[in-house]
Write a protein that holds these residues in place. Structure first.
Motif, PDB file in Angstrom:
ATOM      1  N   SER A 108       0.817  -1.215   0.000  1.00  0.00           N
ATOM      2  CA  SER A 108       0.000   0.000   0.000  1.00  0.00           C
ATOM      3  C   SER A 108       0.849   1.262   0.000  1.00  0.00           C
ATOM      4  O   SER A 108       0.354   2.341  -0.321  1.00  0.00           O
ATOM      5  N   LEU A 109       2.126   1.136   0.350  1.00  0.00           N
ATOM      6  CA  LEU A 109       3.010   2.298   0.393  1.00  0.00           C
ATOM      7  C   LEU A 109       3.543   2.673  -0.983  1.00  0.00           C
ATOM      8  O   LEU A 109       4.101   3.754  -1.157  1.00  0.00           O
ATOM      9  N   VAL A 110       3.369   1.790  -1.955  1.00  0.00           N
ATOM     10  CA  VAL A 110       3.885   2.026  -3.315  1.00  0.00           C
ATOM     11  C   VAL A 110       2.697   2.069  -4.272  1.00  0.00           C
ATOM     12  O   VAL A 110       1.807   1.214  -4.209  1.00  0.00           O
ATOM     13  N   ASP A 111       2.664   3.074  -5.146  1.00  0.00           N
ATOM     14  CA  ASP A 111       1.524   3.228  -6.045  1.00  0.00           C
ATOM     15  C   ASP A 111       1.562   2.306  -7.251  1.00  0.00           C
ATOM     16  O   ASP A 111       0.641   2.288  -8.056  1.00  0.00           O
ATOM     17  N   LYS A 112       2.627   1.528  -7.405  1.00  0.00           N
ATOM     18  CA  LYS A 112       2.721   0.617  -8.540  1.00  0.00           C
ATOM     19  C   LYS A 112       3.078  -0.776  -8.050  1.00  0.00           C
ATOM     20  O   LYS A 112       3.804  -0.919  -7.056  1.00  0.00           O
ATOM     21  N   GLU A 113       2.541  -1.797  -8.747  1.00  0.00           N
ATOM     22  CA  GLU A 113       2.868  -3.169  -8.384  1.00  0.00           C
ATOM     23  C   GLU A 113       4.320  -3.463  -8.750  1.00  0.00           C
ATOM     24  O   GLU A 113       4.819  -3.007  -9.778  1.00  0.00           O
ATOM     25  N   MET A 114       4.968  -4.243  -7.900  1.00  0.00           N
ATOM     26  CA  MET A 114       6.400  -4.466  -8.065  1.00  0.00           C
ATOM     27  C   MET A 114       6.709  -5.953  -8.066  1.00  0.00           C
ATOM     28  O   MET A 114       6.041  -6.748  -7.411  1.00  0.00           O
ATOM     29  N   ALA A 115       7.728  -6.330  -8.848  1.00  0.00           N
ATOM     30  CA  ALA A 115       8.195  -7.711  -8.871  1.00  0.00           C
ATOM     31  C   ALA A 115       8.960  -8.000  -7.577  1.00  0.00           C
ATOM     32  O   ALA A 115       9.657  -7.136  -7.040  1.00  0.00           O
ATOM     33  N   GLN A 116       8.827  -9.244  -7.077  1.00  0.00           N
ATOM     34  CA  GLN A 116       9.506  -9.649  -5.829  1.00  0.00           C
ATOM     35  C   GLN A 116      10.684 -10.548  -6.179  1.00  0.00           C
ATOM     36  O   GLN A 116      10.504 -11.605  -6.792  1.00  0.00           O
ATOM     37  N   ILE A 117      11.878 -10.114  -5.766  1.00  0.00           N
ATOM     38  CA  ILE A 117      13.101 -10.847  -6.112  1.00  0.00           C
ATOM     39  C   ILE A 117      13.807 -11.259  -4.814  1.00  0.00           C
ATOM     40  O   ILE A 117      14.407 -10.415  -4.131  1.00  0.00           O
ATOM     41  N   PRO A 118      13.701 -12.517  -4.403  1.00  0.00           N
ATOM     42  CA  PRO A 118      14.394 -12.951  -3.174  1.00  0.00           C
ATOM     43  C   PRO A 118      15.916 -12.970  -3.376  1.00  0.00           C
ATOM     44  O   PRO A 118      16.409 -13.336  -4.445  1.00  0.00           O
ATOM     45  N   ILE A 119      16.653 -12.600  -2.287  1.00  0.00           N
ATOM     46  CA  ILE A 119      18.119 -12.565  -2.336  1.00  0.00           C
ATOM     47  C   ILE A 119      18.644 -13.735  -1.500  1.00  0.00           C
ATOM     48  O   ILE A 119      18.295 -13.900  -0.332  1.00  0.00           O
ATOM     49  N   SER A 120      19.490 -14.550  -2.120  1.00  0.00           N
ATOM     50  CA  SER A 120      20.036 -15.736  -1.451  1.00  0.00           C
ATOM     51  C   SER A 120      21.365 -15.400  -0.779  1.00  0.00           C
ATOM     52  O   SER A 120      22.196 -14.662  -1.325  1.00  0.00           O
ATOM     53  N   SER A 121      21.567 -16.006   0.404  1.00  0.00           N
ATOM     54  CA  SER A 121      22.827 -15.783   1.122  1.00  0.00           C
ATOM     55  C   SER A 121      23.976 -16.562   0.497  1.00  0.00           C
ATOM     56  O   SER A 121      25.144 -16.250   0.730  1.00  0.00           O
ATOM     57  N   THR A 122      23.642 -17.553  -0.315  1.00  0.00           N
ATOM     58  CA  THR A 122      24.681 -18.385  -0.937  1.00  0.00           C
ATOM     59  C   THR A 122      25.001 -17.939  -2.363  1.00  0.00           C
ATOM     60  O   THR A 122      25.841 -18.551  -3.032  1.00  0.00           O
ATOM     61  N   GLY A 123      24.257 -16.932  -2.843  1.00  0.00           N
ATOM     62  CA  GLY A 123      24.514 -16.460  -4.212  1.00  0.00           C
ATOM     63  C   GLY A 123      23.747 -17.214  -5.273  1.00  0.00           C
ATOM     64  O   GLY A 123      23.931 -16.971  -6.469  1.00  0.00           O
ATOM     65  N   GLY A 148      16.960 -11.349   2.230  1.00  0.00           N
ATOM     66  CA  GLY A 148      16.257 -10.095   1.964  1.00  0.00           C
ATOM     67  C   GLY A 148      15.371 -10.249   0.735  1.00  0.00           C
ATOM     68  O   GLY A 148      15.367 -11.272   0.054  1.00  0.00           O
ATOM     69  N   MET A 149      14.608  -9.176   0.493  1.00  0.00           N
ATOM     70  CA  MET A 149      13.694  -9.195  -0.669  1.00  0.00           C
ATOM     71  C   MET A 149      13.846  -7.876  -1.409  1.00  0.00           C
ATOM     72  O   MET A 149      13.804  -6.799  -0.802  1.00  0.00           O
ATOM     73  N   LEU A 150      14.038  -8.012  -2.735  1.00  0.00           N
ATOM     74  CA  LEU A 150      14.182  -6.836  -3.580  1.00  0.00           C
ATOM     75  C   LEU A 150      12.862  -6.615  -4.342  1.00  0.00           C
ATOM     76  O   LEU A 150      12.350  -7.530  -4.968  1.00  0.00           O
ATOM     77  N   TYR A 151      12.331  -5.389  -4.262  1.00  0.00           N
ATOM     78  CA  TYR A 151      11.089  -5.042  -4.967  1.00  0.00           C
ATOM     79  C   TYR A 151      11.434  -4.063  -6.099  1.00  0.00           C
ATOM     80  O   TYR A 151      12.068  -3.026  -5.854  1.00  0.00           O
ATOM     81  N   VAL A 152      10.988  -4.415  -7.288  1.00  0.00           N
ATOM     82  CA  VAL A 152      11.325  -3.606  -8.473  1.00  0.00           C
ATOM     83  C   VAL A 152      10.056  -3.382  -9.300  1.00  0.00           C
ATOM     84  O   VAL A 152       9.279  -4.312  -9.527  1.00  0.00           O
ATOM     85  N   VAL A 153       9.857  -2.116  -9.727  1.00  0.00           N
ATOM     86  CA  VAL A 153       8.736  -1.828 -10.640  1.00  0.00           C
ATOM     87  C   VAL A 153       8.940  -2.620 -11.926  1.00  0.00           C
ATOM     88  O   VAL A 153       9.996  -2.544 -12.550  1.00  0.00           O
ATOM     89  N   HIS A 154       7.918  -3.365 -12.334  1.00  0.00           N
ATOM     90  CA  HIS A 154       8.056  -4.284 -13.474  1.00  0.00           C
ATOM     91  C   HIS A 154       7.078  -3.918 -14.602  1.00  0.00           C
ATOM     92  O   HIS A 154       5.918  -3.611 -14.343  1.00  0.00           O
ATOM     93  N   GLY A 155       7.556  -3.964 -15.825  1.00  0.00           N
ATOM     94  CA  GLY A 155       6.675  -3.761 -16.986  1.00  0.00           C
ATOM     95  C   GLY A 155       6.211  -2.344 -17.186  1.00  0.00           C
ATOM     96  O   GLY A 155       5.174  -2.114 -17.800  1.00  0.00           O
ATOM     97  N   ASP A 156       6.902  -1.358 -16.684  1.00  0.00           N
ATOM     98  CA  ASP A 156       6.489   0.018 -16.831  1.00  0.00           C
ATOM     99  C   ASP A 156       7.208   0.642 -18.016  1.00  0.00           C
ATOM    100  O   ASP A 156       8.365   1.047 -17.910  1.00  0.00           O
TER     101      ASP A 156
END
Length: 478
Positions: A108-123, A148-156
């Motif tokens: 709800s804090l972001v006005d656009k839907e974002m892709a969810q990219i999990p970050i692995s500790s092992t690479g 961690g989790m990376l959120y990125v605006v996708h398809g814009d």
């Protein structure tokens, strides 16, 4: 102007060209747009995997997310997208816009839907979750715990439509423009040539109809086209030929009627004037002559009326089962005295039995009388007239043959025309009114039959007519 065929052809060609070029340009634009979209999705996926790997290496080296904010801001500026990084507690540790640092992340804090990219500790590469099923997510072959989790605006892609349009126009737009201009010029030339080719026979037909309107039925349309226009021209010429023939027959008929009426009327007038002047006495012989002339007029008028009704299909007829052999014998018996007066031999050669026919007895006897009278009139003394009847497949054939002077071959095609007589002198003793054979033909055809003639000059003539055995003439015709 808009009703002109040249203008219509040109307008039609121009519309087709514009629609074709527009459709081709639109399809090319759509294809370019789809290619740009797919390329953007592949680029985004590669960027996501690159950031996922870079963040994993960063965490392996630093072992925390401290000082990661500058990298996220740099990526945001480079990729022109908003990027947010959260730790395992869902707390925002980096934001390319710098707005949500230190706060708990929520959609709800972001006005656009974002892709969810999990970050692995092992690479290792983990699954990328793309919102609303846009494209296909990249799925890792190895999974492990995330750091961690990376959120990125996708398809814009805000400028994808204008970009695709610009690329399409820059690459092929000029070709379409010049091609369209050349096509329109060719369309003008083609419309001009086709209109001349098409309009030539049409104008010829228009001119012919105008000639017809002025009463000139001899005009013909010349056209060598083998297609529909050629067929139209041939049909028109055929119609013109028939009209010319009918007009000639109409004029001939008027002249013939006037001629046929003139003789008895002149005789009547002459007798009456002579009686009035006292030159001729109104004795029995004079009255008999007047009666004969009046009878001739009455007979001619009756024939004309009957022929008119036959031509209009309004001839009153009563069909019923009749014995054709008896009708033939009655006609022969009634004509014997007339034949004997000229020294002619009249015989009938009839089979023992003939099937009954559905006919109008009065009209068929009229046919027989007309043919017998015609043969008697054109057969010299000591001649012979033979009437025969034969049963053939589904019909009865009746023939009247004489040994008269015959009919010249050039006269045979017109022998059934009204007022046509082989005797060019038009004498009333041998020529009659010229309507008998015409009426005979109409009566035979009204019964569903046919009539024909065969003749050899000096040898005689044979008139033959046929009548169907199983005649199915409807009662409506009676």
């Amino acid at each position: 102007m808009i009703h002109n065929l040249n203008f219509r052809l040109l307008a039609a060609f121009t519309v087709v060209i514009i629609v074709t070029i527009g459709a081709a340009f639109f399809l090319t634009y759509q294809n370019t747009r789809n290619e740009i979209t797919q390329m953007g999705e592949r680029l985004e996926l590669n960027q996501n995997k690159s950031m996922q790997q870079e963040l994993s290496r960063y965490f392996q080296i630093v072992n925390n997310w401290d000082s990661i904010q500058p990298f996220i801001e740099q990526w945001g500026q480079l990729y022109q997208r908003r990027i947010i990084l959260t730790d395992n507690n869902n707390v925002v540790v980096a934001d390319s816009d710098g707005q949500l640092l230190g706060s708990a992340y929520s959609d709800s804090l972001v006005d656009k839907e974002m892709a969810q990219i999990p970050i692995s500790s092992t690479g290792q590469l983990l699954e990328i979750i793309i919102p609303h099923g846009q494209g296909k997510p990249w799925i890792a072959s190895i999974t492990s715990d995330t750091i961690g989790m990376l959120y990125v605006v996708h398809g814009d892609f805000p400028n994808i439509n204008s970009t695709a349009l610009q690329i399409t126009y820059d690459s092929i737009g000029s070709y379409y423009l010049w091609g369209g201009l050349v096509a329109i010029v060719l369309a003008v030339l083609l419309a001009f040539l086709l209109s001349r080719r098409i309009l030539a026979p049409v104008k010829s037909l228009i001119n012919a109809t105008r000639q017809f309107g002025r009463g000139n039925f001899s005009h013909r349309v010349e056209d060598k086209d083998r297609g529909e226009l050629g067929e139209l021209a041939n049909s028109f010429n055929s119609m013109a030929k028939n009209l010319e023939r009918n007009e000639r027959l109409r004029r001939d008929m008027v002249a013939d009627v006037a001629h046929e009426l003139r003789t008895p009327l002149s005789n009547l007038k002459g007798y009456l004037e002579a009686i009035n002047d006292g030159v001729v006495k109104p004795d029995e012989a004079t009255i008999r002559s007047l009666n004969e002339e009046a009878s001739s007029l009455s007979h001619l008028v009756a024939d004309l009326q009957e022929l008119s009704l036959a031509d209009a299909g309004e001839l009153k007829m009563t069909f019923q089962s009749e014995n054709i052999k008896s009708l033939i014998q009655e006609a022969v018996d009634a004509s014997q005295s007339k034949a004997a007066a000229k020294g002619l031999k009249l015989i009938a050669e009839l089979p023992d039995e003939l099937p009954a026919l559905n006919i109008d007895a009065h009209r068929i006897k009229q046919v027989l009388y007309n043919l017998l009278d015609n043969s008697i009139a054109h057969t010299g003394k000591k001649g012979k007239i033979t009437i025969k009847a034969l049963e053939k497949t589904n019909l009865i054939s009746v023939s009247v043959a004489d040994t008269g002077k015959g009919i010249p071959s050039e006269d045979l095609p017109m022998i059934f025309e009204r007022f046509y007589r082989v005797d060019k002198s038009r004498t009333r003793t041998t020529g009659g009114s010229g309507l008998g054979l015409t009426i005979t033909k109409r009566l035979v055809e009204a019964h569903g039959g046919k009539i024909s003639v065969e003749s050899r000059p000096g040898k005689g003539s044979t008139f033959t007519f046929t009548l169907p055995v199983s005649s199915k003439i409807s009662a409506a015709a009676t």
